[in-house]
Design an enzyme around this catalytic site. Structure first.
Site, PDB file in Angstrom:
ATOM      1  CD  GLU A  89       7.008-138.153-134.331  1.00  0.00           C
ATOM      2  OE1 GLU A  89       7.680-138.731-135.206  1.00  0.00           O
ATOM      3  OE2 GLU A  89       6.484-138.748-133.365  1.00  0.00           O
ATOM      4  CB  CYS A  98       2.035-133.355-127.601  1.00  0.00           C
ATOM      5  SG  CYS A  98       3.405-134.184-126.813  1.00  0.00           S
ATOM      6  CD  GLU A 100      -2.059-134.756-125.963  1.00  0.00           C
ATOM      7  OE1 GLU A 100      -1.231-134.536-126.875  1.00  0.00           O
ATOM      8  OE2 GLU A 100      -2.044-135.792-125.278  1.00  0.00           O
ATOM      9  CB  CYS A 132       0.014-132.440-123.072  1.00  0.00           C
ATOM     10  SG  CYS A 132       0.882-132.372-124.649  1.00  0.00           S
TER      11      CYS A 132
HETATM   12  N1  THU Z   1       2.673-137.409-128.149  1.00  0.00           N
HETATM   13  C1  THU Z   1       1.530-136.660-128.211  1.00  0.00           C
HETATM   14  O1  THU Z   1       1.168-136.155-129.269  1.00  0.00           O
HETATM   15  N2  THU Z   1       0.821-136.498-127.072  1.00  0.00           N
HETATM   16  C2  THU Z   1       1.146-137.040-125.858  1.00  0.00           C
HETATM   17  O2  THU Z   1       0.504-136.750-124.859  1.00  0.00           O
HETATM   18  C3  THU Z   1       2.260-137.986-125.785  1.00  0.00           C
HETATM   19  C4  THU Z   1       3.178-138.012-126.939  1.00  0.00           C
HETATM   20  C5  THU Z   1       3.453-137.588-129.388  1.00  0.00           C
HETATM   21  C6  THU Z   1       4.804-136.979-129.376  1.00  0.00           C
HETATM   22  C7  THU Z   1       5.537-137.840-130.366  1.00  0.00           C
HETATM   23  O3  THU Z   1       5.299-137.330-131.666  1.00  0.00           O
HETATM   24  C8  THU Z   1       4.887-139.199-130.255  1.00  0.00           C
HETATM   25  O4  THU Z   1       3.642-138.966-129.602  1.00  0.00           O
HETATM   26  C9  THU Z   1       5.691-140.209-129.485  1.00  0.00           C
HETATM   27  O5  THU Z   1       6.041-139.733-128.262  1.00  0.00           O
END
Ligand code: THU
Length: 171
Positions: A89, A98, A100, A132
């Site tokens: 983040e 994300c 993935e 993703c």
């Molecule tokens: N996030 C992921 O890493 N993968 C997903 O498929 C859904 C969301 C992360 C993005 C963000 O840092 C946190 O989860 C909350 O949305």
């Protein structure tokens, strides 16, 4: 995974039988070849639980101070390597990536282009987000995707079921 365990046992039993047969007939070279072939395959063999444990390790590297939602991903390449991803983040919220996509983009940047399985872990066992899904479908095609929660319970879905009618082969 119990099916996979059965498969290994079957493979080992067959191997021992084949080897005995070969050695009895003094075809030791063939026996050695079969043994090496099976060991090579077993070396690349990974259970779902093992892949999820890799995702669990990747999750510990997550940078998610804003959402407090740590995600870990482990992508298995066809050569048997495991590539990690975690969500990263940013203070500028929308630039977040994300787990993935971090795993897939990082694998591609390291020269991998063939993937066989993906494991994801979150506190509540969520399925991958829409963005993703597009990238997984595009770069990994119809692989099994395992999404686990932190107690280790998981669900497996094929990518084409997670993203039907994928915009993959068009254009
Ligand atoms: N996030 C992921 O890493 N993968 C997903 O498929 C859904 C969301 C992360 C993005 C963000 O840092 C946190 O989860 C909350 O949305």
């Amino acid at each position: 995974s119990s099916i996979k365990r059965e498969f290994i046992i079957l493979l080992m039993t067959n191997l021992i039988q084949d080897l005995t047969h070969c050695i009895l007939r003094q075809k030791t070279m063939w026996g050695m070849r079969i043994l090496l072939g099976v060991l090579f395959r077993l070396n690349k063999f990974m259970t779902i639980e093992a892949l999820i444990n890799h995702a669990r390790e990747a999750q510990t590297f997550s940078k998610s101070p804003y959402s407090n939602y740590a995600v870990g991903a482990a992508l298995l390449t066809s050569s048997g390597e495991v590539i990690y991803g975690c969500n990263v983040e940013s203070k500028a919220y929308p630039t977040t990536l994300c787990a993935e996509r971090v795993a897939i983009f990082s694998a591609i940047a390291q020269g991998h282009d063939n993937f066989t399985e993906l494991a994801i872990i979150t506190k509540d066992g969520a399925a991958p987000c829409g963005a993703c899904r597009q990238i997984i479908s595009e770069y990994c095609e119809n692989i099994p995707v395992h999404f686990a929660n932190e107690s280790g319970e998981f669900q497996t879905m094929m990518m084409d079921d997670l993203l039907p009618l994928s915009f993959r082969d068009s254009q």
